[in-house]
Design a protein around this motif. Structure first.
Motif, PDB file in Angstrom:
ATOM      1  N   PHE A 250      20.007   7.568  12.559  1.00  0.00           N
ATOM      2  CA  PHE A 250      19.339   8.459  11.607  1.00  0.00           C
ATOM      3  C   PHE A 250      20.080   9.793  11.552  1.00  0.00           C
ATOM      4  CE2 PHE A 250      15.271   9.317   9.376  1.00  0.00           C
ATOM      5  CZ  PHE A 250      15.362  10.692   9.253  1.00  0.00           C
ATOM      6  N   LEU A 251      20.397  10.363  12.717  1.00  0.00           N
ATOM      7  CA  LEU A 251      21.145  11.633  12.756  1.00  0.00           C
ATOM      8  C   LEU A 251      22.530  11.453  12.142  1.00  0.00           C
ATOM      9  CD1 LEU A 251      20.501  13.241  16.276  1.00  0.00           C
ATOM     10  CD2 LEU A 251      19.281  13.623  14.148  1.00  0.00           C
ATOM     11  N   GLU A 252      23.128  10.301  12.439  1.00  0.00           N
ATOM     12  CA  GLU A 252      24.474  10.015  11.927  1.00  0.00           C
ATOM     13  C   GLU A 252      24.474   9.980  10.391  1.00  0.00           C
ATOM     14  OE1 GLU A 252      25.917   6.084  12.926  1.00  0.00           O
ATOM     15  OE2 GLU A 252      27.962   6.826  13.189  1.00  0.00           O
ATOM     16  N   ALA A 253      23.396   9.442   9.821  1.00  0.00           N
ATOM     17  CA  ALA A 253      23.285   9.376   8.349  1.00  0.00           C
ATOM     18  C   ALA A 253      23.228  10.787   7.766  1.00  0.00           C
ATOM     19  CB  ALA A 253      22.049   8.580   7.948  1.00  0.00           C
ATOM     20  N   ILE A 254      22.454  11.664   8.393  1.00  0.00           N
ATOM     21  CA  ILE A 254      22.372  13.050   7.900  1.00  0.00           C
ATOM     22  C   ILE A 254      23.743  13.725   8.033  1.00  0.00           C
ATOM     23  CG2 ILE A 254      21.305  15.328   8.216  1.00  0.00           C
ATOM     24  CD1 ILE A 254      18.854  13.981   9.320  1.00  0.00           C
ATOM     25  N   TYR A 255      24.357  13.530   9.183  1.00  0.00           N
ATOM     26  CA  TYR A 255      25.659  14.154   9.445  1.00  0.00           C
ATOM     27  C   TYR A 255      26.712  13.646   8.450  1.00  0.00           C
ATOM     28  CZ  TYR A 255      29.502  16.122  12.166  1.00  0.00           C
ATOM     29  OH  TYR A 255      30.590  16.850  12.582  1.00  0.00           O
ATOM     30  N   LEU A 256      26.639  12.358   8.160  1.00  0.00           N
ATOM     31  CA  LEU A 256      27.620  11.762   7.249  1.00  0.00           C
ATOM     32  C   LEU A 256      27.518  12.360   5.850  1.00  0.00           C
ATOM     33  CD1 LEU A 256      29.686   9.246   7.388  1.00  0.00           C
ATOM     34  CD2 LEU A 256      28.044   8.214   5.862  1.00  0.00           C
ATOM     35  N   VAL A 257      26.298  12.587   5.403  1.00  0.00           N
ATOM     36  CA  VAL A 257      26.133  13.112   4.055  1.00  0.00           C
ATOM     37  C   VAL A 257      26.501  14.607   3.999  1.00  0.00           C
ATOM     38  CG1 VAL A 257      23.699  13.761   3.933  1.00  0.00           C
ATOM     39  CG2 VAL A 257      24.726  12.649   2.014  1.00  0.00           C
ATOM     40  N   THR A 258      26.320  15.330   5.106  1.00  0.00           N
ATOM     41  CA  THR A 258      26.682  16.752   5.100  1.00  0.00           C
ATOM     42  C   THR A 258      28.181  16.945   5.348  1.00  0.00           C
ATOM     43  OG1 THR A 258      26.132  17.015   7.455  1.00  0.00           O
ATOM     44  CG2 THR A 258      24.422  17.577   5.867  1.00  0.00           C
ATOM     45  N   ASN A 259      28.745  16.183   6.301  1.00  0.00           N
ATOM     46  CA  ASN A 259      30.150  16.401   6.708  1.00  0.00           C
ATOM     47  C   ASN A 259      31.141  15.403   6.135  1.00  0.00           C
ATOM     48  OD1 ASN A 259      28.684  18.043   8.605  1.00  0.00           O
ATOM     49  ND2 ASN A 259      30.629  18.236   9.651  1.00  0.00           N
ATOM     50  N   ARG A 260      30.609  14.296   5.602  1.00  0.00           N
ATOM     51  CA  ARG A 260      31.418  13.245   4.940  1.00  0.00           C
ATOM     52  C   ARG A 260      32.153  12.332   5.922  1.00  0.00           C
ATOM     53  NH1 ARG A 260      31.092  16.519   0.191  1.00  0.00           N
ATOM     54  NH2 ARG A 260      29.034  17.304   0.597  1.00  0.00           N
ATOM     55  N   THR A 261      32.057  12.613   7.232  1.00  0.00           N
ATOM     56  CA  THR A 261      32.575  11.655   8.213  1.00  0.00           C
ATOM     57  C   THR A 261      31.530  11.525   9.323  1.00  0.00           C
ATOM     58  OG1 THR A 261      33.646  13.414   9.422  1.00  0.00           O
ATOM     59  CG2 THR A 261      35.036  12.150   7.939  1.00  0.00           C
ATOM     60  N   SER A 262      31.609  10.418  10.061  1.00  0.00           N
ATOM     61  CA  SER A 262      30.661  10.236  11.159  1.00  0.00           C
ATOM     62  C   SER A 262      31.119  11.029  12.372  1.00  0.00           C
ATOM     63  CB  SER A 262      30.597   8.760  11.525  1.00  0.00           C
ATOM     64  OG  SER A 262      29.945   8.610  12.767  1.00  0.00           O
ATOM     65  N   PHE A 263      30.195  11.310  13.284  1.00  0.00           N
ATOM     66  CA  PHE A 263      30.609  11.951  14.535  1.00  0.00           C
ATOM     67  C   PHE A 263      31.000  10.910  15.576  1.00  0.00           C
ATOM     68  CE2 PHE A 263      25.905  12.023  14.438  1.00  0.00           C
ATOM     69  CZ  PHE A 263      25.608  11.231  15.527  1.00  0.00           C
ATOM     70  N   ARG A 264      30.713   9.624  15.257  1.00  0.00           N
ATOM     71  CA  ARG A 264      31.204   8.569  16.143  1.00  0.00           C
ATOM     72  C   ARG A 264      32.454   8.052  15.456  1.00  0.00           C
ATOM     73  NH1 ARG A 264      25.547   5.597  17.929  1.00  0.00           N
ATOM     74  NH2 ARG A 264      24.838   5.677  15.779  1.00  0.00           N
ATOM     75  N   SER A 265      33.553   7.914  16.212  1.00  0.00           N
ATOM     76  CA  SER A 265      34.804   7.569  15.533  1.00  0.00           C
ATOM     77  C   SER A 265      34.806   6.100  15.142  1.00  0.00           C
ATOM     78  CB  SER A 265      35.997   7.915  16.415  1.00  0.00           C
ATOM     79  OG  SER A 265      35.754   7.460  17.713  1.00  0.00           O
ATOM     80  N   VAL A 266      34.327   5.848  13.952  1.00  0.00           N
ATOM     81  CA  VAL A 266      34.271   4.486  13.434  1.00  0.00           C
ATOM     82  C   VAL A 266      34.753   4.488  11.993  1.00  0.00           C
ATOM     83  CG1 VAL A 266      32.365   3.607  14.825  1.00  0.00           C
ATOM     84  CG2 VAL A 266      31.859   4.875  12.753  1.00  0.00           C
ATOM     85  N   GLN A 267      35.081   3.318  11.501  1.00  0.00           N
ATOM     86  CA  GLN A 267      35.449   3.210  10.093  1.00  0.00           C
ATOM     87  C   GLN A 267      34.177   3.070   9.268  1.00  0.00           C
ATOM     88  OE1 GLN A 267      38.056  -0.144   9.957  1.00  0.00           O
ATOM     89  NE2 GLN A 267      39.465   0.785  11.430  1.00  0.00           N
ATOM     90  N   ASP A 268      34.282   3.476   7.992  1.00  0.00           N
ATOM     91  CA  ASP A 268      33.103   3.440   7.121  1.00  0.00           C
ATOM     92  C   ASP A 268      32.442   2.060   7.079  1.00  0.00           C
ATOM     93  OD1 ASP A 268      33.322   6.103   6.511  1.00  0.00           O
ATOM     94  OD2 ASP A 268      34.541   5.771   4.723  1.00  0.00           O
ATOM     95  N   ARG A 269      33.275   1.014   7.074  1.00  0.00           N
ATOM     96  CA  ARG A 269      32.682  -0.321   6.934  1.00  0.00           C
ATOM     97  C   ARG A 269      31.790  -0.699   8.127  1.00  0.00           C
ATOM     98  NH1 ARG A 269      35.945  -4.130   9.584  1.00  0.00           N
ATOM     99  NH2 ARG A 269      37.815  -3.116  10.378  1.00  0.00           N
ATOM    100  N   HIS A 270      32.039  -0.060   9.291  1.00  0.00           N
ATOM    101  CA  HIS A 270      31.182  -0.335  10.453  1.00  0.00           C
ATOM    102  C   HIS A 270      29.798   0.274  10.309  1.00  0.00           C
ATOM    103  CE1 HIS A 270      35.226  -0.630  12.643  1.00  0.00           C
ATOM    104  NE2 HIS A 270      34.786  -1.840  12.371  1.00  0.00           N
TER     105      HIS A 270
END
Ligand code: ATP
Ligand code: MG
Length: 362
Positions: A39-59
């Motif tokens: 859930f936090l990762e989803a918020i972070y992704l929309v604000t920062n455009r990348t995840s904070f866990r080093s993964v590819q988008d498809r994951h």
């Protein structure tokens, strides 16, 4: 800034979720592996455009689905906006602000994140601490980003000269002047931001129950004279150091001084926190530092970032937990905090939600 609505579809273990957050404190409860960090990762992704866990988008796409979508409605400077990120496996992320397409680096929103991994800010190698300062400075100054890019280029040119089979001394000497001039901009900006950070961090550390005195120091990789430091002094001293290190650098084939070798030292009662601080003290220092980051961004840009806290309360005694929850309840910024233990949050001024296998239970 605050989020008024979050919509998530087919992201990680979340099939479909809609949530209308509190403007202040939002607590996400759930046992392990239910989707709190997602859930936090989803918020972070929309604000920062990348995840904070080093993964590819498809994951990030829910298993057996073709793509994900995250949308947030948010209020910034009293205006309502809607930001959407859509991704289909094999395609590029599509980002829209108020239904108009934008580029990934446009209109990013500010979010300060704490994950358990951030404890390495204190315990980990110096590069972690330098990146912390750099990413904060990049958020608040365009000049800084330009200087940092220039510096990285100059550093790599300098190292290439030092690594060459026959050394081009004239070229190296010429490069050293611009190298020192650019390096000094970076060092001055970091020294300056650290003074602000220290002021707020010391304050926050006491508010969240630190009985001891906290001190932060920017450790420059070459000696500087005591007293007030100017841009000129830093530039000249760095240049002098480079000259005196010339034969060593030629032997080592590497640039031995400059902002890429600097560090931040943390002291608790004048003792190095990296060596002497307890687990709880270390955690509290990092939380105080994040609160200080939030305050620094607010003071310099006029906007409070979102505060995303993953498992921040673990390992802390009940008094310290209550003090942190107290700060977050009374703050002017919006917080999303995860925890496995609901019993910590009685009579909360805010919203509590539960995540169960990616589903939201209000
Ligand atoms: N792409 C994906 N599709 C479906 N499920 C996924 C995907 N990626 C991760 N998951 C699942 O999400 C769950 C983990 O979610 P998350 O990391 O948010 O847990 P959590 O609630 O934070 O747990 P903890 O308290 O242990 O940190 C795991 O069960 C994992 O298998
Ligand atoms: Mg988690």
């Amino acid at each position: 800034m605050y989020i008024s609505k979050i919509y998530i579809r087919d992201f990680r273990n979340i099939s479909q979720l809609e949530y209308f957050p509190d403007k202040g404190l939002n607590i996400l409860i759930g046992t392990n592996a239910q989707g709190k960090t997602n859930f936090l990762e989803a918020i972070y992704l929309v604000t920062n455009r990348t995840s904070f866990r080093s993964v590819q988008d498809r994951h990030l796409v829910k298993f057996n689905e073709e793509g994900f979508q995250i949308q947030i409605d948010y209020n910034l400077d009293d205006k309502n906006n809607s930001l959407k990120i859509e991704y289909l496996i094999g395609k590029r992320k599509k980002i829209t602000l108020n239904n108009k397409r934008i580029l990934p680096d446009q209109d990013r929103l500010k979010a300060t994140l704490f994950t358990p991994d951030d404890l390495y800010l204190l315990k980990g190698p110096p590069v972690r601490r330098r990146s912390f300062l750099d990413s904060l400075l990049i958020q608040i100054s365009n000049d800084y980003k330009r200087n940092l890019d220039d510096y990285e280029q100059l550093l790599s040119r300098r190292n290439n000269l030092l690594k060459a089979d026959s050394l081009d001394m004239a070229m190296l000497e010429a490069l050293d002047h611009i190298f020192a001039a650019t390096a000094a901009h970076i060092i001055m900006a970091r020294l300056n931001i650290l003074r602000h950070l220290e002021k707020y961090a010391v304050n926050s550390y006491q508010t969240i129950g630190g009985d001891d005195t906290l001190r932060l120091k920017y450790a420059v990789s070459f000696p500087l004279p005591a007293g007030k430091i100017s841009y000129e002094t830093v530039k000249e001293e760095l240049l002098l150091n480079t000259i005196s290190l010339r034969s060593r650098e030629c032997r080592m084939k590497n640039t031995l001084v400059g902002p890429h070798r600097d560090d931040i030292n943390f002291y608790i009662n004048e003792k190095n926190a990296k060596i002497f601080a307890s687990q709880g003290q270390q955690r509290n220092i990092v939380i105080a530092l994040k609160l200080a980051e939030l305050e620094t961004i607010h003071r310099t840009t006029g906007v409070y970032p979102l505060f995303l806290l993953d498992e921040v309360l673990a390992e802390l005694d009940s008094q310290k937990r209550d003090l942190i929850i107290g700060v977050l309840q009374e703050s002017s910024f919006q917080t999303f905090l995860t925890s496995v233990e609901i019993s910590l949050f009685r009579d909360i001024n805010g919203k509590i939600i539960r995540l169960d296998n990616g589903k939201l239970i209000l």
